[in-house]
Design an enzyme around this catalytic site. Sequence first.
Site, PDB file in Angstrom:
ATOM      1  N   TYR A  47       0.742  -1.347  -0.013  1.00  0.00           N
ATOM      2  CA  TYR A  47       0.024  -0.287  -0.046  1.00  0.00           C
ATOM      3  C   TYR A  47       0.824   1.330   0.040  1.00  0.00           C
ATOM      4  O   TYR A  47       0.567   2.382   0.663  1.00  0.00           O
ATOM      5  CB  TYR A  47      -0.978   0.070   1.178  1.00  0.00           C
ATOM      6  N   TYR A  62     -14.637  -5.104   3.164  1.00  0.00           N
ATOM      7  CA  TYR A  62     -13.269  -5.295   2.283  1.00  0.00           C
ATOM      8  C   TYR A  62     -13.221  -6.893   2.715  1.00  0.00           C
ATOM      9  O   TYR A  62     -13.293  -7.341   3.903  1.00  0.00           O
ATOM     10  CB  TYR A  62     -12.441  -4.448   3.349  1.00  0.00           C
ATOM     11  N   ASP A  64     -17.387 -13.614   6.539  1.00  0.00           N
ATOM     12  CA  ASP A  64     -15.858 -13.355   6.614  1.00  0.00           C
ATOM     13  C   ASP A  64     -15.530 -12.647   7.865  1.00  0.00           C
ATOM     14  O   ASP A  64     -15.556 -11.652   8.330  1.00  0.00           O
ATOM     15  CB  ASP A  64     -15.594 -12.142   5.365  1.00  0.00           C
ATOM     16  N   LYS A 122      -5.757 -14.319  10.114  1.00  0.00           N
ATOM     17  CA  LYS A 122      -5.339 -13.426  10.871  1.00  0.00           C
ATOM     18  C   LYS A 122      -4.853 -14.065  12.365  1.00  0.00           C
ATOM     19  O   LYS A 122      -3.879 -14.634  12.294  1.00  0.00           O
ATOM     20  CB  LYS A 122      -6.340 -12.358  11.298  1.00  0.00           C
TER      21      LYS A 122
HETATM   22  C1  LIG Z   1     -12.264  -9.043   6.766  1.00  0.00           C
HETATM   23  C2  LIG Z   1     -10.927  -9.290   5.904  1.00  0.00           C
HETATM   24  N1  LIG Z   1     -11.090 -10.184   4.840  1.00  0.00           N
HETATM   25  C3  LIG Z   1     -10.108 -10.628   4.270  1.00  0.00           C
HETATM   26  C4  LIG Z   1      -8.884 -10.086   4.468  1.00  0.00           C
HETATM   27  C5  LIG Z   1      -7.649 -10.139   3.412  1.00  0.00           C
HETATM   28  O1  LIG Z   1      -6.765 -11.203   4.268  1.00  0.00           O
HETATM   29  P1  LIG Z   1      -5.013 -11.100   3.757  1.00  0.00           P
HETATM   30  O2  LIG Z   1      -4.712  -9.776   4.153  1.00  0.00           O
HETATM   31  O3  LIG Z   1      -4.531 -12.155   4.716  1.00  0.00           O
HETATM   32  O4  LIG Z   1      -5.227 -11.487   2.581  1.00  0.00           O
HETATM   33  C6  LIG Z   1      -8.661  -9.085   5.541  1.00  0.00           C
HETATM   34  C7  LIG Z   1      -7.505  -8.303   5.860  1.00  0.00           C
HETATM   35  O5  LIG Z   1      -7.358  -7.467   6.358  1.00  0.00           O
HETATM   36  C8  LIG Z   1      -9.723  -8.799   6.256  1.00  0.00           C
HETATM   37  O6  LIG Z   1      -9.937  -7.829   7.327  1.00  0.00           O
END
Ligand SMILES: Cc1ncc(COP(=O)(O)O)c(C=O)c1O
Length: 442
Positions: free
Chosen positions: A42, A169, A263, A292
Amino acid sequence: MRWVGNDEKRPHLTQPSPSRGAEREKICDWLSEGLDHLWLPYAQMKTAPAPLPVTRTEGCRIFLDDGRVLIDGIASWWTACHGYNHPHIAAAIARQLAAMPHVMFAGLTHEPAARLATRLAALLPGDLERVFFSESGSVAIEIALKIARQYWRNRGAPRDKFVAFRGGYHGDTAAAMAVSDPAIGMHGRGRGLLPDQLIADLPRNEASAARLDALLAREAPSIAALIVEPLVQGAGGMIFHDAATLRRVHAAADRHGVLLIADEIFTGFGRTGALFACAAAGIVPDIITLSKALTGGVLPLAATIARSPVFEAFLSDDDEAALMHGPTFMANALACAAANAALDLFALEDRLRQAAALETALNHELAPCRKLSGVRDVRVKGAIGVVELDRIADHAALRRRFLEEGVWIRPFGNIVYLTPSFIIDEDELAALTRAIRRVLGG
Ligand SMILES: Cc1ncc(COP(=O)(O)O)c(C=O)c1O
């Protein structure tokens, strides 16, 4: 020579020489050399300040090459929920490393993965019991989308569209970007990449619930799934919604016969105060994604977990109906061992009680920010504390001030937030919240 100045003096990555050479002398050798070869996340590589060189972590502390020690308010994008270098996780990884770091997962398997899948199935609500492992959150999302699409193909009624929510996101890979809100900045460029996506408002009230209902009534025959971040939309602005809203999303998916993907890559493993946000709201999505904090932030691992009826749609005498996916590092044994140890800690060290205590403390200590000029909102859910500003912040200036206060806090957009490790002690948390009050107080 070590860099010793404040962040403002930090060299920009691609400043033209000769100033670059002089600036470079101030940072440690390995970073100075590496900056010619690293491509940072980023970041506008022409102007981005050099990142801080870290040599060590411990608990909630980050040790920098120049001797400074920062109290961590982010827990490395909220992965390190048990603190850094937890001995229970470290020991599990060491044991696993001695026995077997990794084997391919096709045709071979191992106990850490089998145990982890069994434990996740037991912890998750309802019949979410079929676990597909991968190595990152975005990939877990890609797999969830792929499962949802193929589910409908296998049932003989292909559906290719997805409904996602404003503020959502879901990651940085192509399909994950396509189901993230294009308006949240970094993912505007994902629109159209694939798959087909419709962006809706979360059904927070009757009017938005009616709009979602109308959308689904119109489009359901072509919609494979709805995708939602349950209770908290993280990278979209740390936006909260209540359990009733999430239940409306679930009910709408149910009513219109559309799959629901939850998610929980951000919210899973205690971040909102419950082990899983879906369970706290009393819903069982068709597919859930985790990553995570799954390994306590030590090794990359993710999981896409499907309910039994979804999995059963892939059972057939026809090989074409199988899920054709198999990442090279799928179910890495070290990562699975770390995840099993990380799961132990929720029981051994009562993480959810710590998350509840953090919620109380964050509420109390961030409340005075409400009176500061330039602050629009202060909100807390579980171990997430958010101060929303009136306008987009000067991130470089804020970051510099936070470093002067000895804390690692990384604002984005108009959001200053804390997602600390659950093990953070009172004094460390007080240092973080004091820094926010002082820095935003001017
Ligand atoms: C809700 C959510 N989904 C998906 C992702 C993507 O995960 P990664 O960064 O391990 O690809 C993130 C990352 O911050 C997230 O917060």
